[in-house]
Every structure is written in structure tokens, then in C-alpha cells.
Scaffold this active site. Structure first.
Site, PDB file in Angstrom:
ATOM      1  N   LYS A 190       0.850  -1.196   0.000  1.00 25.72           N
ATOM      2  CA  LYS A 190       0.000   0.000   0.000  1.00 25.72           C
ATOM      3  C   LYS A 190       0.884   1.244   0.000  1.00 25.72           C
ATOM      4  CE  LYS A 190      -1.655   2.732   3.081  1.00 25.72           C
ATOM      5  NZ  LYS A 190      -1.616   3.972   2.279  1.00 25.72           N
ATOM      6  N   GLU A 268      10.829   0.906   9.537  1.00 22.91           N
ATOM      7  CA  GLU A 268      11.757   2.019   9.299  1.00 22.91           C
ATOM      8  C   GLU A 268      10.986   3.276   9.662  1.00 22.91           C
ATOM      9  OE1 GLU A 268      14.871   1.624   8.082  1.00 22.91           O
ATOM     10  OE2 GLU A 268      14.660  -0.528   7.861  1.00 22.91           O
ATOM     11  N   CYS A 302      13.733  11.084   6.307  1.00 30.79           N
ATOM     12  CA  CYS A 302      13.824  10.548   7.671  1.00 30.79           C
ATOM     13  C   CYS A 302      15.245  10.712   8.210  1.00 30.79           C
ATOM     14  CB  CYS A 302      13.427   9.085   7.675  1.00 30.79           C
ATOM     15  SG  CYS A 302      14.371   8.140   6.481  1.00 30.79           S
ATOM     16  N   GLU A 399      10.735  15.766  14.146  1.00 31.35           N
ATOM     17  CA  GLU A 399      11.226  16.032  12.784  1.00 31.35           C
ATOM     18  C   GLU A 399      10.501  17.270  12.242  1.00 31.35           C
ATOM     19  OE1 GLU A 399      11.597  11.820  10.554  1.00 31.35           O
ATOM     20  OE2 GLU A 399       9.653  12.183  11.448  1.00 31.35           O
TER      21      GLU A 399
HETATM   22  P1  NAP Z   1       2.819   7.981   7.996  1.00 30.27           P
HETATM   23  O1  NAP Z   1       1.734   8.938   8.230  1.00 30.27           O
HETATM   24  O2  NAP Z   1       3.205   7.058   9.083  1.00 30.27           O
HETATM   25  O3  NAP Z   1       2.390   7.172   6.680  1.00 30.27           O
HETATM   26  C1  NAP Z   1       3.195   6.159   6.152  1.00 30.27           C
HETATM   27  C2  NAP Z   1       2.304   5.142   5.474  1.00 30.27           C
HETATM   28  O4  NAP Z   1       1.460   4.542   6.456  1.00 30.27           O
HETATM   29  C3  NAP Z   1       1.371   5.733   4.424  1.00 30.27           C
HETATM   30  O5  NAP Z   1       1.209   4.809   3.387  1.00 30.27           O
HETATM   31  C4  NAP Z   1       0.078   5.889   5.198  1.00 30.27           C
HETATM   32  O6  NAP Z   1      -1.074   5.905   4.404  1.00 30.27           O
HETATM   33  C5  NAP Z   1       0.115   4.642   6.046  1.00 30.27           C
HETATM   34  N1  NAP Z   1      -0.762   4.687   7.223  1.00 30.27           N
HETATM   35  C6  NAP Z   1      -1.092   5.749   7.983  1.00 30.27           C
HETATM   36  N2  NAP Z   1      -1.903   5.350   8.986  1.00 30.27           N
HETATM   37  C7  NAP Z   1      -2.074   4.009   8.850  1.00 30.27           C
HETATM   38  C8  NAP Z   1      -2.799   3.011   9.576  1.00 30.27           C
HETATM   39  N3  NAP Z   1      -3.514   3.315  10.664  1.00 30.27           N
HETATM   40  N4  NAP Z   1      -2.745   1.734   9.146  1.00 30.27           N
HETATM   41  C9  NAP Z   1      -2.045   1.407   8.036  1.00 30.27           C
HETATM   42  N5  NAP Z   1      -1.336   2.302   7.320  1.00 30.27           N
HETATM   43  C10 NAP Z   1      -1.348   3.582   7.724  1.00 30.27           C
HETATM   44  O7  NAP Z   1       4.147   8.709   7.560  1.00 30.27           O
HETATM   45  P2  NAP Z   1       4.333   9.842   6.463  1.00 30.27           P
HETATM   46  O8  NAP Z   1       3.996  11.138   7.040  1.00 30.27           O
HETATM   47  O9  NAP Z   1       3.664   9.453   5.191  1.00 30.27           O
HETATM   48  O10 NAP Z   1       5.900   9.728   6.182  1.00 30.27           O
HETATM   49  C11 NAP Z   1       6.828  10.445   6.884  1.00 30.27           C
HETATM   50  C12 NAP Z   1       7.434   9.615   7.992  1.00 30.27           C
HETATM   51  O11 NAP Z   1       8.106   8.498   7.435  1.00 30.27           O
HETATM   52  C13 NAP Z   1       8.477  10.392   8.752  1.00 30.27           C
HETATM   53  O12 NAP Z   1       8.369  10.142  10.117  1.00 30.27           O
HETATM   54  C14 NAP Z   1       9.784   9.823   8.222  1.00 30.27           C
HETATM   55  O13 NAP Z   1      10.875   9.972   9.098  1.00 30.27           O
HETATM   56  C15 NAP Z   1       9.411   8.406   8.005  1.00 30.27           C
HETATM   57  N6  NAP Z   1      10.339   7.766   7.069  1.00 30.27           N
HETATM   58  C16 NAP Z   1      11.222   6.857   7.578  1.00 30.27           C
HETATM   59  C17 NAP Z   1      12.136   6.256   6.739  1.00 30.27           C
HETATM   60  C18 NAP Z   1      13.103   5.252   7.270  1.00 30.27           C
HETATM   61  O14 NAP Z   1      13.715   4.558   6.471  1.00 30.27           O
HETATM   62  N7  NAP Z   1      13.286   5.138   8.572  1.00 30.27           N
HETATM   63  C19 NAP Z   1      12.155   6.572   5.374  1.00 30.27           C
HETATM   64  C20 NAP Z   1      11.240   7.513   4.901  1.00 30.27           C
HETATM   65  C21 NAP Z   1      10.328   8.095   5.775  1.00 30.27           C
HETATM   66  P3  NAP Z   1      -1.745   7.304   3.966  1.00 30.27           P
HETATM   67  O15 NAP Z   1      -0.746   8.003   3.146  1.00 30.27           O
HETATM   68  O16 NAP Z   1      -2.928   6.879   3.184  1.00 30.27           O
HETATM   69  O17 NAP Z   1      -2.093   8.030   5.209  1.00 30.27           O
END
Ligand code: NAP
Length: 496
Positions: A190, A268, A302, A399
């Protein structure tokens, strides 16, 4: 969201077949059962780029069924054959790099030059894990008992899941599906609401490379249905592993959901990277690193340097250099010639940046350059430098995910290490010094899964990427990456 008149990167596509507005299940391009769709927008202009299906529990279960059925064959396909498909897939990504980069820039906003870099990075995981597929070795262990032999196999897990964020819409997809399918698993993935088009384009090329139907399935859905899709995946007893990249908050939720079915996770999650400039550092080198780990992707990574710690004796000099640099960065949409800073992903992202700056100013920080939304309007923000930032401010604890560098002064090495480690996160840390003894001391003392000395660039498919503390569990990339996606079976022969 207001709309800004610019041409879309999608107008420049050569192969429009790469742009799909349907989900990918069992090798077929399908819509939602009720025909429902949601809009994908260009963050640079606010324009609608495409509409993709709103999947719910029923359609997601169908994707899991397809992945289950495909595993029957894929799980026993020779590693050599899986490797050949992954290699073709990587080659196709490289052959179509320009179009994939245009799709990526259109939906995510980063400068086209960065998108090209990401597409190459994404292809590198397909190539690397295709090669690793042939090296998933087991063991023969010397027996401690007469008449016995002990062997260890590595086996694919079965049906796996992937959930990916919007900030690297191509690379986060292949960083999951490449090791999963290379090891013989099948996957339901997804992508994020904002960036499904890159994931779907990766599927077009998977199909062309000969990946059998059902091995990779992509389910699209908007944020309000993400929980439903996530619960459907994690509650299904067939799901044996979930690879997730995203926020720590959602990662914890998914980990709890996976507990009920004892499903393996690789997470991650968010970071809060320190970037420490010691007085004996090469300041030019440190400044150059700020491009790759602070202003790249408008600071929305990230592993972005989130806390810039600078030793007092070089503080003013480094701030002056950084200020000049930030003031010269070109803000523009991803397809504009020379653009270095694209828009932020959405209004929520821009609001967070403004909130962090306001909080810092209230607590005594000062703006040296930038500090406001850019004159272009929409989601563009000025490259910013703040001084007088302290470890307690919001921007040091969360962040910021924007082109904002907050400078924290420090006196001693011990103080810098203490500040750097004073966070629940531990993804990446950077430091700059020419002193060899300090390099070892600090490198070993930093609590992070990834440490960069004298560099701001650490991402490569050959190294293990991942965090400690609340930044995650598991590693992606490298020989360690494929280990996450296999089970270890101990097989003993007795009565010999
Ligand atoms: P996010 O809100 O956690 O969303 C990530 C993914 O999870 C999206 O596909 C989102 O779908 C989905 N999601 C959200 N709520 C969910 C739930 N209850 N059940 C299942 N899936 C769910 O994060 P983001 O804002 O998109 O991304 C930024 C974050 O990612 C930052 O914290 C960044 O540091 C982290 N990141 C970490 C790495 C690493 O390698 N450590 C790499 C890149 C990014 P929707 O988009 O439909 O809400």
C-alpha cells in the site's frame, strides 16, 4: 488548496502507459468494487494529476488471496529465475528513468534531478536483491549426537505486506518488494495517499519484466481508509511479515496489530538526526553535506539533519557560510531548470514547519535567513537558518520535515554527544572532525543505526539502513536486508 498555473511534469511523459489510474491485483489493472476514486495532486501547482481507486477491506482481501495463490509457485521458483526477472526489472527502471522521474516529481514535488537519483536508487534495490536471491545460504552444523546430521535452510515466509510513505515514493517501494520477492515471497503493498503513481509505474515495469501475476499487488487508498486496509492486512493470518516505512506513531500501531497474529515486522520509522560540527572539522565539507542531508527533498527525509550542533569556536563562521548558501538556493517546481527546493508535500507539512519556527522564536531563537512561506505561494517555503536553537524546542524534539536548519551551539565533545543522544529516536547521526581519535570515540558513542563521519550522504543499497530506539526494527538493503524476509528452518536427520 489553491492552484498555481504551471505545466505538469506529466505533460512531458514519453511512455504514457507508465501512468496508471488503477490498482494492480493478480496481474490485472482494477478499480474499486464501487468505482470509488481519490485525487492525486501536484504539490507544486495543486492541480489534479490523476484519480486512483479507493480500496477497502474486500479489495485488499482479494489482493491477499492473489498473493497467497501466487506463492504456491513463486515460493518454489528457482532463485536463478527470480534473479533474472529482478535484473530485467531493474534494467527497465533505468531504461524508463526519465518518465519515472517525471511521474515522481509530478506527485511528490522534488526537483527532477533528485527524482532521477531516487529512480536509480530504487532500481539498485531490484538489482542488488536479485543478486542476493542466489546467495540465501543455509548451514550444515557439526552434530553433537551420534547418528545425526543438522542442517539449516532459509525459506521464504509466504505472503508479505508493505506500507510506504510519500517522501521516497519509488525507492521505498523497491526497498521492500525487491528483498521480499527475491527471497520467494509474494507481497501486497500500500503506497501513501499522496504518491501512488510511482508505485503503480513500478508495477507496469514488473509486468514487462515477467513477474508472474499475484507476486506483487498494489492496493491504493486515501488516508481515511489507510487504517481499514492496514487492519485487513495485519489481521489476516496468511500475512507472515509486514515491512513498513513511515512515522513512529503509525509504526507502533501496526506493530501492536501484528502482535495478534504474531506477524513479523520490519519498521523504518522517524528520525531526529544530529549533525555535529566540531571545531577541527573541514567546514566546507560540512557545508556541502548540508545539501544532501538538510535541504535535499526540501528537508523531508527521515535522515534529514534535524539538530545542527556547532562548536562555539566555529559557530559564527559556520553560520555565515550556511546563511550564504541557504540564501542562494533556488526555490521552484521540480521541472524548472535549476530548481533546488521544491514544494512541501501538503498544507499539514507547511503548518508544521511554521509551528516549529514560531515555537523557536518564542523561546529565544533568531532567524538569520528565510523563516516564511516563499513568495511563490502554495506549498513553497524559504530555505531557512535559525540561530540560538536549544535542545528543548519543538524543532529539536520532532522532525521538522522542511528546509529549516536550527543551529544549537555547544562547548565540549561530551556535551555534544549528550545532546545528540537525548532523544527517543536513533536512525542516523552525522559528525564532522579531522581528529582520528575523536572520530572513533564519537562514532561509537552515538546512539544511531547509521553514522556518517564527514559526509551527509549515507544511502546505498549495499549498506544496512535502519534505526535503533524508536526509529525502528530491522534493516533494509545489504546482505542483512534479505534476512528479514526469510525464515530459518532447522532440519535434523536422525537414525543414520
Ligand atoms: P505515515 O503517516 O506514518 O504514513 C506512512 C504510510 O502509512 C502511508 O502509506 C500511510 O497511508 C500509512 N498509514 C497511515 N496510517 C495508517 C494506519 N492506521 N494503518 C495502516 N497504514 C497507515 O508517515 P508519512 O507522514 O507518510 O511519512 C513520513 C514519515 O516516514 C516520517 O516520520 C519519516 O521519518 C518516516 N520515514 C522513515 C524512513 C526510514 O527509512 N526510517 C524513510 C522515509 C520516511 P496514507 O498516506 O494513506 O495516510
Amino acid at each position: 488548496m489553491t492552484t498555481i498555473e504551471t505545466s505538469s511534469a506529466l505533460d512531458l511523459l514519453e511512455d504514457r502507459e507508465l501512468l496508471r489510474e488503477l490498482a494492480f491485483v493478480n496481474g490485472e489493472w482494477v478499480g474499486a468494487d464501487d468505482g470509488g476514486t481519490f485525487e492525486v495532486r501536484d504539490p507544486a501547482s495543486g492541480r489534479v494529476l490523476a484519480e486512483v481507486p479507493v480500496f477497502g477491506a474486500t479489495e485488499t482481501t482479494r489482493a491477499l488471496d492473489a498473493a497467497g495463490a501466487a506463492f504456491e509457485t513463486w515460493g518454489t521458483t528457482l532463485a536463478k529465475e527470480r534473479a533474472a526477472i529482478l535484473r530485467r526489472w531493474a534494467d527497465l527502471m533505468r531504461d524508463n528513468s526519465e518518465d519515472l522521474s517525471l511521474i515522481l516529481t509530478a506527485e511528490q514535488g522534488k526537483p527532477l534531478s533528485e527524482s532521477r537519483g531516487e529512480v536509480e536508487y530504487a532500481a539498485s534495490f531490484l538489482e542488488w536483491f536479485g543478486e542476493e536471491a542466489k546467495r540465501v545460504y543455509g548451514d550444515v552444523i557439526p552434530t553433537p549426537m551420534e547418528g545425526r546430521r543438522i542442517v539449516v535452510f532459509k525459506e521464504p515466509l509466504g505472503v508479505t505486506g508493505g506500507i510506504t510513505p510519500w517522501n521516497f515514493p519509488s525507492a521505498m517501494v523497491t526497498r521492500k518488494c525487491a528483498p521480499a520477492v527475491a527471497a520467494g515471497n509474494t507481497m501486497v503493498l500500500k503506497p501513501a495517499e499522496q504518491t501512488p503513481l510511482s508505485a503503480l509505474a513500478v508495477c507496469v515495469l514488473a509486468e514487462r519484466a515477467g513477474l508472474p501475476p499475484g507476486v506483487l499487488n498494489v492496493v491504493t487508498t486515501p488516508a481515511e481508509k489507510a487504517q481499514e486496509v492496514g487492519e485487513t492486512m495485519t489481521s489476516d493470518p496468511r500475512l507472515r511479515m509486514l515491512g513498513f516505512t513511515g512515522s513512529t506513531e503509525v509504526g507502533k500501531l501496526l506493530m501492536k496489530q501484528c502482535a495478534d497474529t504474531v506477524t513479523k515486522v520490519s519498521l523504518e520509522l522517524g528520525g531526529n538526526a544530529p549533525f555535529i560540527v566540531f571545531e577541527d572539522a573541514d567546514l566546507e565539507l560540512a557545508l556541502g553535506a548540508m545539501q544532501s542531508c538538510k535541504y535535499r527533498n526540501s528537508g523531508q527525509t527521515c535522515i534529514s539533519a534535524n539538530r545542527i550542533l556547532v562548536q562555539e569556536s566555529v559557530h559564527d563562521e559556520f553560520v555565515a557560510m550556511l546563511t550564504d548558501y541557504a540564501a542562494g538556493l533556488v526555490v521552484g517546481s521540480g521541472t524548472e531548470e535549476g530548481s533546488q527546493i521544491g514544494p512541501l508535500i501538503d498544507q499539514q507539512g507547511l503548518d508544521k514547519v511554521e509551528r516549529h519556527i514560531a515555537n523557536a522564536l518564542e523561546s529565544g531563537a533568531e532567524i538569520v535567513v528565510g523563516g516564511s512561506p516563499h513568495d511563490r505561494g502554495g506549498l513553497f517555503f524559504q530555505p531557512t537558518v535559525l540561530t540560538g536553537v536549544s535542545p528543548e524546542m519543538d524543532m529539536s524534539c520532532e522532525e521538522t520535515f522542511g528546509p529549516v536548519a536550527g543551529i544549537i551551539p555547544f562547548r565540549t565533545e561530551e556535551e555534544a554527544i549528550a545532546i545528540a543522544n537525548d532523544t527517543p529516536y536513533g536512525l542516523c547521526a552525522y559528525f564532522f572532525t579531522k581528529d582520528l581519535a575523536r572520530a572513533w570515540r564519537v562514532g561509537e558513542a552515538l546512539e544511531a543505526g547509521i553514522v556518517g563521519l564527514n559526509t551527509g550522504f549515507v544511502s546505498t543499497e549495499v549498506a544496512p539502513f535502519g534505526g535503533v530506539k524508536q526509529s525502528g526494527i530491522g534493516r533494509e538493503g545489504s546482505k542483512y536486508g534479505i534476512e528479514e524476509w526469510v525464515d530459518t528452518k532447522y532440519f535434523t536427520f536422525a537414525g543414520l
